[in-house]
Design a protein around this motif. Structure first.
Motif, PDB file in Angstrom:
ATOM      1  N   TRP A  25      12.894   4.861   1.992  1.00  0.00           N
ATOM      2  CA  TRP A  25      11.514   5.331   1.853  1.00  0.00           C
ATOM      3  C   TRP A  25      10.656   4.498   0.913  1.00  0.00           C
ATOM      4  O   TRP A  25       9.436   4.517   1.008  1.00  0.00           O
ATOM      5  CB  TRP A  25      11.490   6.801   1.432  1.00  0.00           C
ATOM      6  N   TRP A  26      11.274   3.744   0.007  1.00  0.00           N
ATOM      7  CA  TRP A  26      10.485   2.887  -0.885  1.00  0.00           C
ATOM      8  C   TRP A  26      10.031   1.612  -0.179  1.00  0.00           C
ATOM      9  O   TRP A  26       9.041   0.992  -0.575  1.00  0.00           O
ATOM     10  CB  TRP A  26      11.314   2.545  -2.117  1.00  0.00           C
ATOM     11  N   ALA A  82       8.128   6.133   4.058  1.00  0.00           N
ATOM     12  CA  ALA A  82       7.396   6.656   2.902  1.00  0.00           C
ATOM     13  C   ALA A  82       6.562   7.865   3.295  1.00  0.00           C
ATOM     14  O   ALA A  82       6.515   8.873   2.566  1.00  0.00           O
ATOM     15  CB  ALA A  82       6.513   5.557   2.309  1.00  0.00           C
ATOM     16  N   ARG A  83       5.897   7.784   4.441  1.00  0.00           N
ATOM     17  CA  ARG A  83       5.090   8.928   4.901  1.00  0.00           C
ATOM     18  C   ARG A  83       5.975  10.145   5.157  1.00  0.00           C
ATOM     19  O   ARG A  83       5.608  11.277   4.808  1.00  0.00           O
ATOM     20  CB  ARG A  83       4.325   8.545   6.170  1.00  0.00           C
ATOM     21  N   ASP A 109       0.820  -1.220   0.000  1.00  0.00           N
ATOM     22  CA  ASP A 109       0.000   0.000   0.000  1.00  0.00           C
ATOM     23  C   ASP A 109       0.848   1.262   0.000  1.00  0.00           C
ATOM     24  O   ASP A 109       0.504   2.250  -0.665  1.00  0.00           O
ATOM     25  CB  ASP A 109      -0.929   0.004   1.222  1.00  0.00           C
ATOM     26  N   HIS A 110       1.959   1.268   0.748  1.00  0.00           N
ATOM     27  CA  HIS A 110       2.730   2.510   0.847  1.00  0.00           C
ATOM     28  C   HIS A 110       3.411   2.861  -0.476  1.00  0.00           C
ATOM     29  O   HIS A 110       3.628   4.045  -0.769  1.00  0.00           O
ATOM     30  CB  HIS A 110       3.747   2.438   1.993  1.00  0.00           C
ATOM     31  N   VAL A 111       3.731   1.855  -1.309  1.00  0.00           N
ATOM     32  CA  VAL A 111       4.299   2.138  -2.632  1.00  0.00           C
ATOM     33  C   VAL A 111       3.234   2.762  -3.533  1.00  0.00           C
ATOM     34  O   VAL A 111       3.504   3.717  -4.264  1.00  0.00           O
ATOM     35  CB  VAL A 111       4.890   0.859  -3.258  1.00  0.00           C
ATOM     36  N   THR A 161       0.791   4.508  -2.482  1.00  0.00           N
ATOM     37  CA  THR A 161       0.631   5.864  -1.961  1.00  0.00           C
ATOM     38  C   THR A 161       1.729   6.785  -2.485  1.00  0.00           C
ATOM     39  O   THR A 161       1.474   7.947  -2.836  1.00  0.00           O
ATOM     40  CB  THR A 161       0.637   5.846  -0.424  1.00  0.00           C
ATOM     41  N   LEU A 162       2.963   6.284  -2.558  1.00  0.00           N
ATOM     42  CA  LEU A 162       4.066   7.079  -3.105  1.00  0.00           C
ATOM     43  C   LEU A 162       3.811   7.442  -4.563  1.00  0.00           C
ATOM     44  O   LEU A 162       3.997   8.598  -4.972  1.00  0.00           O
ATOM     45  CB  LEU A 162       5.378   6.298  -2.990  1.00  0.00           C
ATOM     46  N   ASP A 176       9.716   1.073   3.422  1.00  0.00           N
ATOM     47  CA  ASP A 176       9.172   1.178   4.778  1.00  0.00           C
ATOM     48  C   ASP A 176       8.031   2.184   4.787  1.00  0.00           C
ATOM     49  O   ASP A 176       8.175   3.314   4.313  1.00  0.00           O
ATOM     50  CB  ASP A 176      10.279   1.612   5.748  1.00  0.00           C
ATOM     51  N   ALA A 177       6.883   1.780   5.326  1.00  0.00           N
ATOM     52  CA  ALA A 177       5.692   2.632   5.289  1.00  0.00           C
ATOM     53  C   ALA A 177       5.902   3.942   6.051  1.00  0.00           C
ATOM     54  O   ALA A 177       5.481   5.011   5.589  1.00  0.00           O
ATOM     55  CB  ALA A 177       4.494   1.868   5.852  1.00  0.00           C
ATOM     56  N   ASP A 178       6.542   3.877   7.213  1.00  0.00           N
ATOM     57  CA  ASP A 178       6.772   5.099   7.979  1.00  0.00           C
ATOM     58  C   ASP A 178       7.727   6.029   7.236  1.00  0.00           C
ATOM     59  O   ASP A 178       7.516   7.250   7.187  1.00  0.00           O
ATOM     60  CB  ASP A 178       7.333   4.764   9.357  1.00  0.00           C
TER      61      ASP A 178
END
Length: 428
Positions: A398-399, A405-406, A366-368, A370-371, A401-403
């Motif tokens: 950052w690619w 990335a945020r 999900d975090h990717v 979101t990026l 790890d969700a934190d």
């Protein structure tokens, strides 16, 4: 920078005449080494043969070639100014952005590049041996040379190197690639860019502006999840049918790309390729029956799926590391400890490519997503993602790890990128 020398009595053999093997052979000749290069084809057979890849060289890799004086296509190859990325769901664009690269990229048909480099190698006094190398040939080379390197990554000979289970995430191909070299693809409305279309659950489609035997072209290829609807080339019997199938799939799943390809025609009868690559990392040293050791190079040891476009870049950077380590070794023996250490020096970089590429083969976390979504409204973030194709280590953390990335998104939103100021600085 490689320290230049005028002459050395040391002799080195390289088996495999691709990007890494020939680049390294030429670099060694420039440093005075006696080099034997084993190829299974003559230069003319390479030029007349089937396309070999969908190569794209990013800025750092092109700088390596420039340093060796091997950048012969600056005035003839298309200048790739940046990348565009689209996420497509149900034949509609869900996410889309583009960004320019800090330094332009380039793609030259390896048939053209390798034929030219092989002729230069022979003209510079290197020994080009045409043979299908096997264990017997390796034994002969190891008995008569100070070092033998194996740079033939997809053939039988590469299997003498043991698979590294701890570093290999997969044991089978995760994509089926179908490549076409074409003229007549309708140009983009924006700057010249490599295009990446991601289709969750189906695969990917890429466009790479390139130079081939007949001039500027585009390499277009579908990278299909095996067994899915894009994996549709098993019954194709001719190059024309291959291109027709490609157009059919584009019209169905990426209609805007299908429109660009309506008038596309093959660059030549050998301008198509299919293949399935099992992403694999192998141990660097192989022991021959005689007890002598040989060292693997580039995709013999680190074989990635082509979806991140890193194959030729990895090859260039691997050859660059090996050249420096060989020259710096001086008169000391090329023993197995040195061989392992040399590969590990390259692995410091290559592990980032493996992590990134392997992470894109399953569904994206999900975090990717979101990026990628945030990159549509944050040009600096889009640039950071695009620049990672040149320097994959810049994606950490950052690619992944969700934190992180945020935090990355927040830094771009605020215009304060100090937390990530060192991104993009990692080099081989």
């Amino acid at each position: 920078m490689v320290q230049r020398t005028s002459h050395t009595t040391r002799s080195i053999a390289i088996v495999g005449a691709g990007q890494a093997g020939v680049q390294l052979a030429l670099g060694l000749r420039q440093n005075g080494y006696d080099v034997t290069l084993v190829s299974n084809r003559t230069p003319q057979q390479v030029l007349d043969g089937r396309v070999m890849s969908t190569q794209i060289m990013f800025g750092d890799s092109m700088e390596i070639e420039r340093g060796l004086g091997l950048d012969y296509w600056q005035d003839s190859a298309p200048v790739i100014e940046g990348l565009s990325l689209t996420v497509a769901i149900d034949a509609e664009k869900a996410i889309g952005f583009e960004a320019r690269l800090a330094a332009p990229a380039q793609s030259v048909d390896q048939r053209v590049k390798i034929e030219t480099w092989l002729r230069e190698f022979e003209g510079d006094g290197g020994t080009l041996r045409i043979a299908e190398a096997g264990i017997e040939e390796l034994e002969s080379l190891a008995a008569t040379h100070d070092l033998v390197l194996v740079a033939a990554g997809k053939g039988e000979i590469s299997r003498i190197f043991e698979r590294d289970a701890g570093r290999s995430a997969f044991d089978s191909p995760q994509r089926a690639a179908a490549v076409s070299y074409v003229h007549g693809l309708r140009p983009r409305n924006s700057f010249v860019a490599c295009g990446a279309n991601l289709m969750p659950g189906l695969g990917e489609y890429f466009i790479v502006p390139a130079l081939t035997k007949s001039g500027p072209c585009d390499c277009i290829f579908i990278n299909a999840i095996p067994g899915g609807p894009l994996d549709a080339f098993g019954d194709v019997t001719s190059p024309a049918e291959h291109l027709a199938r490609t157009k059919e799939l584009l019209g169905r799943y990426l209609p805007w790309e299908g429109e660009r390809a309506v008038d596309a025609r093959l660059s030549d009868p050998n301008g198509v390729l299919t293949g399935r690559i099992p992403p694999t990392v192998r141990k660097p040293v192989a022991l021959l029956p005689s007890g002598r050791s040989v060292l693997g190079l580039a995709d013999v040891l680190v074989l990635n799926d082509p979806l991140t476009g890193q194959g030729s870049n990895n090859a260039a950077k691997s050859a660059d590391v090996y050249l420096r380590e060989i020259v710096n070794r001086g008169a000391e023996p090329f023993d197995t400890d040195w061989m392992t250490a040399t590969f590990e020096r390259f692995w410091e970089y290559a592990q980032h490519v493996v992590r990134w590429t392997n992470g894109l083969l399953p569904p994206a976390p999900d975090h990717v997503v979101t990026l990628l979504d945030a990159a549509q409204r944050l040009p600096s973030l889009a640039s950071g993602i695009v620049e990672a194709f040149n320097r994959p280590p810049s994606l950490d953390p950052w690619w992944y790890d969700a934190d992180a990335a945020r935090r990355e998104i927040a830094a771009h939103e605020s215009g304060d990128r100090s937390a990530t100021a060192e991104r993009g600085e990692a080099r081989v």
